[in-house]
Design a protein around this motif. Structure first.
Motif, short mmCIF file in Angstrom:
data_model
loop_
_atom_site.label_atom_id
_atom_site.label_comp_id
_atom_site.label_asym_id
_atom_site.label_seq_id
_atom_site.Cartn_x
_atom_site.Cartn_y
_atom_site.Cartn_z
N VAL A 12 -23.67 28.57 16.25
CA VAL A 12 -25.02 27.94 15.36
C VAL A 12 -25.06 28.40 14.03
O VAL A 12 -25.27 29.45 13.80
CB VAL A 12 -26.06 27.62 15.93
CG1 VAL A 12 -27.17 26.68 15.18
CG2 VAL A 12 -26.09 27.17 17.56
N ASN A 13 -24.59 27.45 12.83
CA ASN A 13 -24.74 28.00 11.62
C ASN A 13 -25.85 27.55 10.94
O ASN A 13 -26.10 26.35 10.77
CB ASN A 13 -23.40 27.48 10.75
CG ASN A 13 -23.53 28.13 9.57
OD1 ASN A 13 -24.32 28.80 9.03
ND2 ASN A 13 -22.33 27.74 8.68
N CYS A 14 -26.82 28.47 10.63
CA CYS A 14 -28.08 28.28 9.92
C CYS A 14 -28.12 28.32 8.61
O CYS A 14 -29.04 28.75 7.90
CB CYS A 14 -29.23 29.27 10.54
SG CYS A 14 -29.43 29.09 12.43
N LEU A 48 -26.48 23.30 11.82
CA LEU A 48 -28.06 22.91 11.93
C LEU A 48 -28.47 21.84 10.86
O LEU A 48 -28.92 20.95 11.09
CB LEU A 48 -28.77 23.82 12.17
CG LEU A 48 -30.16 23.73 13.01
CD1 LEU A 48 -29.64 23.37 14.57
CD2 LEU A 48 -31.08 24.87 13.18
N LEU A 49 -28.06 22.11 9.72
CA LEU A 49 -28.48 21.13 8.75
C LEU A 49 -27.55 19.88 8.60
O LEU A 49 -28.25 18.74 7.93
CB LEU A 49 -28.26 21.69 7.53
CG LEU A 49 -29.30 22.50 6.69
CD1 LEU A 49 -29.06 23.07 5.61
CD2 LEU A 49 -30.73 22.11 7.08
N ASP A 50 -26.75 19.43 9.72
CA ASP A 50 -26.24 18.08 9.80
C ASP A 50 -27.03 17.67 10.59
O ASP A 50 -26.97 16.18 10.92
CB ASP A 50 -24.76 18.51 10.33
CG ASP A 50 -23.45 18.48 9.70
OD1 ASP A 50 -23.76 18.54 8.24
OD2 ASP A 50 -22.61 19.07 9.97
N SER A 97 -34.53 30.30 6.68
CA SER A 97 -35.67 29.33 7.03
C SER A 97 -35.13 28.65 8.22
O SER A 97 -35.75 28.21 9.20
CB SER A 97 -36.46 28.34 5.90
OG SER A 97 -35.32 27.69 5.22
N VAL A 98 -33.83 28.08 8.00
CA VAL A 98 -33.30 27.31 9.13
C VAL A 98 -33.04 28.00 10.18
O VAL A 98 -33.38 27.34 11.40
CB VAL A 98 -31.84 26.86 8.57
CG1 VAL A 98 -31.36 25.88 9.61
CG2 VAL A 98 -32.11 25.86 7.46
N CYS A 99 -32.73 29.31 10.03
CA CYS A 99 -32.61 30.17 11.24
C CYS A 99 -34.06 30.10 12.05
O CYS A 99 -34.06 30.26 13.32
CB CYS A 99 -32.06 31.62 11.14
SG CYS A 99 -31.69 32.58 12.42
#
Length: 238
Positions: A12-14, A48-50, A97-99
């Motif tokens: 998972v890429n954050c 994740l941003l997808d 922040s995504v993480c």
């Protein structure tokens, strides 16, 4: 030769970048994933941003005011994976922040149990990949590693890798510097990425072969039913 072909890994890429192709973190995630794929592990990447994954600590945030939440579908991928590798960039020495949103949503599932009455994360292995151009790899590996371990993931030895270049502002992993890709020839990063990847595979192999953890002493259903597994309440000691 160890057979890893029945294992599944989710990367998972954050990253904070809108487009996955611009992500420096993805480049190092790919290096780790390539090792797993060469050993027959089923690898899936998730950017994740997808997806629309709101912050929160509930399994489905549409039940708490959000119009859309892609987490329930992502959760099925997390649940199916024997290995979870979290990739994040560094900003001011911290994970993105995504993480943090990912960690919150993993925490949202912490009440779920497997068929042994253990955390649903028992028997799964976690690791982290960190990139940036400032210090903080070990700090981020500590916070993400603790979060995963607290939820029930098993953390193997040397479960992190990363690249930050020289101290201070500079090129990020994979940037073009005089015709060369920054960090690609860094032996320290290559070594740690390789060891992290293999240790995750070895541990996942051992846990799966053993059927996960024994349930003696960690069965929450039994605890709720009154079992105390040799714990003595000091208030009742004579």
């Amino acid at each position: 030769m160890t057979d890893f072909s029945d294992l599944k890994a989710l990367y998972v890429n954050c990253s904070l970048k809108k487009k996955p192709g611009d992500s420096h973190t993805q480049l190092l995630l790919n290096a780790s994933a390539g090792i797993m794929q060469a050993q027959g592990v089923g690898v899936e990447h998730l950017y994740l941003l997808d997806h629309q994954v709101p912050p929160g600590v509930y399994p489905d945030m549409t039940e708490h005011g959000w119009d859309r939440d892609d987490w329930p579908a992502i959760w099925e991928k997390v649940l199916a994976a024997d290995i979870l590798i979290i990739g994040t960039p560094l900003w001011l020495g911290e994970e993105s922040s995504v993480c943090r949103v990912l960690i919150e949503r993993l925490y949202a599932m912490s009440g779920k149990l497997n068929d042994k009455g253990q955390s649903v994360f028992y028997g799964k292995v976690g690791g982290s990949v960190v990139t940036g151009n400032e210090d903080g790899i070990k700090h981020v590996a500590m916070t993400t590693g603790f979060a995963m371990n607290h939820l029930g993931y098993t953390i193997p030895p040397q479960a992190d890798c990363g690249w930050i270049g020289e101290a201070g502002p500079g090129p990020s992993y994979g940037d073009d510097v005089d015709g060369k890709r920054a960090g690609f020839d860094n032996e320290f990063t290559q070594r740690n990425t390789t060891i992290m990847t293999w240790n995750a595979m070895h541990l996942a192999r051992m846990l799966k072969a053993a059927g996960g953890y024994p349930q003696e002493g960690n069965d929450r259903n039994a605890w709720d039913a009154g079992a105390r597994f040799d714990f003595e309440n000091p208030e009742y000691r004579s």
